[in-house]
Write a protein that holds these residues in place. Structure first.
Motif, PDB file in Angstrom:
ATOM      1  N   ALA A  19       0.832  -1.208   0.000  1.00  0.00           N
ATOM      2  CA  ALA A  19       0.000   0.000   0.000  1.00  0.00           C
ATOM      3  C   ALA A  19       0.866   1.257   0.000  1.00  0.00           C
ATOM      4  O   ALA A  19       0.547   2.240  -0.687  1.00  0.00           O
ATOM      5  CB  ALA A  19      -0.937  -0.007   1.199  1.00  0.00           C
ATOM      6  N   ASP A  20       1.955   1.241   0.748  1.00  0.00           N
ATOM      7  CA  ASP A  20       2.820   2.416   0.814  1.00  0.00           C
ATOM      8  C   ASP A  20       3.367   2.802  -0.558  1.00  0.00           C
ATOM      9  O   ASP A  20       3.561   3.988  -0.841  1.00  0.00           O
ATOM     10  CB  ASP A  20       3.976   2.187   1.789  1.00  0.00           C
ATOM     11  N   GLU A  21       3.591   1.824  -1.409  1.00  0.00           N
ATOM     12  CA  GLU A  21       4.096   2.111  -2.757  1.00  0.00           C
ATOM     13  C   GLU A  21       3.064   2.867  -3.582  1.00  0.00           C
ATOM     14  O   GLU A  21       3.410   3.815  -4.288  1.00  0.00           O
ATOM     15  CB  GLU A  21       4.486   0.816  -3.464  1.00  0.00           C
ATOM     16  N   VAL A  22       1.805   2.452  -3.514  1.00  0.00           N
ATOM     17  CA  VAL A  22       0.784   3.147  -4.300  1.00  0.00           C
ATOM     18  C   VAL A  22       0.456   4.505  -3.694  1.00  0.00           C
ATOM     19  O   VAL A  22       0.154   5.454  -4.415  1.00  0.00           O
ATOM     20  CB  VAL A  22      -0.489   2.293  -4.515  1.00  0.00           C
ATOM     21  N   ILE A  23       0.541   4.622  -2.372  1.00  0.00           N
ATOM     22  CA  ILE A  23       0.314   5.919  -1.731  1.00  0.00           C
ATOM     23  C   ILE A  23       1.389   6.909  -2.171  1.00  0.00           C
ATOM     24  O   ILE A  23       1.083   8.049  -2.533  1.00  0.00           O
ATOM     25  CB  ILE A  23       0.285   5.758  -0.195  1.00  0.00           C
ATOM     26  N   LYS A  24       2.641   6.480  -2.185  1.00  0.00           N
ATOM     27  CA  LYS A  24       3.731   7.356  -2.625  1.00  0.00           C
ATOM     28  C   LYS A  24       3.577   7.720  -4.101  1.00  0.00           C
ATOM     29  O   LYS A  24       3.847   8.855  -4.493  1.00  0.00           O
ATOM     30  CB  LYS A  24       5.080   6.691  -2.378  1.00  0.00           C
ATOM     31  N   ALA A  25       3.136   6.762  -4.907  1.00  0.00           N
ATOM     32  CA  ALA A  25       2.932   7.041  -6.334  1.00  0.00           C
ATOM     33  C   ALA A  25       1.824   8.067  -6.526  1.00  0.00           C
ATOM     34  O   ALA A  25       1.940   8.961  -7.367  1.00  0.00           O
ATOM     35  CB  ALA A  25       2.608   5.749  -7.080  1.00  0.00           C
ATOM     36  N   GLY A  60      -6.098   7.922  10.152  1.00  0.00           N
ATOM     37  CA  GLY A  60      -7.366   7.304   9.757  1.00  0.00           C
ATOM     38  C   GLY A  60      -7.417   7.086   8.255  1.00  0.00           C
ATOM     39  O   GLY A  60      -7.805   6.010   7.774  1.00  0.00           O
ATOM     40  N   TRP A  61      -7.020   8.090   7.484  1.00  0.00           N
ATOM     41  CA  TRP A  61      -6.999   7.965   6.020  1.00  0.00           C
ATOM     42  C   TRP A  61      -6.013   6.871   5.611  1.00  0.00           C
ATOM     43  O   TRP A  61      -6.309   6.033   4.759  1.00  0.00           O
ATOM     44  CB  TRP A  61      -6.600   9.293   5.377  1.00  0.00           C
ATOM     45  N   TYR A  62      -4.853   6.878   6.238  1.00  0.00           N
ATOM     46  CA  TYR A  62      -3.809   5.912   5.907  1.00  0.00           C
ATOM     47  C   TYR A  62      -4.282   4.479   6.159  1.00  0.00           C
ATOM     48  O   TYR A  62      -4.132   3.604   5.303  1.00  0.00           O
ATOM     49  CB  TYR A  62      -2.560   6.238   6.730  1.00  0.00           C
ATOM     50  N   LEU A  63      -4.865   4.238   7.317  1.00  0.00           N
ATOM     51  CA  LEU A  63      -5.341   2.882   7.641  1.00  0.00           C
ATOM     52  C   LEU A  63      -6.482   2.455   6.722  1.00  0.00           C
ATOM     53  O   LEU A  63      -6.541   1.302   6.287  1.00  0.00           O
ATOM     54  CB  LEU A  63      -5.769   2.813   9.108  1.00  0.00           C
ATOM     55  N   LYS A  64      -7.371   3.386   6.403  1.00  0.00           N
ATOM     56  CA  LYS A  64      -8.481   3.090   5.478  1.00  0.00           C
ATOM     57  C   LYS A  64      -7.940   2.733   4.095  1.00  0.00           C
ATOM     58  O   LYS A  64      -8.391   1.779   3.458  1.00  0.00           O
ATOM     59  CB  LYS A  64      -9.414   4.300   5.395  1.00  0.00           C
TER      60      LYS A  64
END
Length: 75
Positions: A19-25, A60-64
């Motif tokens: 998930a962290d990869e797509v969030i950074k992208a 909250g946004w991150y966990l969701k």
């Protein structure tokens, strides 16, 4: 995941093993689009920048988002 699935305005797809990869992208995508003059991405960029200033709501946004990523089928 798409930009829209993470709170952005478009259907640009992001891929990654975590998930962290797509969030950074998506974060990079938002910055690039606004830098190119695309105002439709500005509010999502400001939200992205603001969530790190407000750790509780940002978490909250991150966990969701991580949960939504985990629920997606593998490519």
């Amino acid at each position: 995941m798409t930009c829209k699935q993470m709170g952005g305005p478009c259907e640009a797809p992001f891929h990654g093993d975590k998930a962290d990869e797509v969030i950074k992208a998506q974060d990079s995508h938002l910055k690039d689009m606004v830098a190119q003059g695309d105002e439709t991405h500005r509010s999502a960029l400001e939200s992205m920048q603001g969530r790190w200033k407000r750790p509780v709501s940002g978490m909250g946004w991150y966990l969701k988002t991580k949960k939504a990523f985990a629920a997606l089928p593998e490519d």
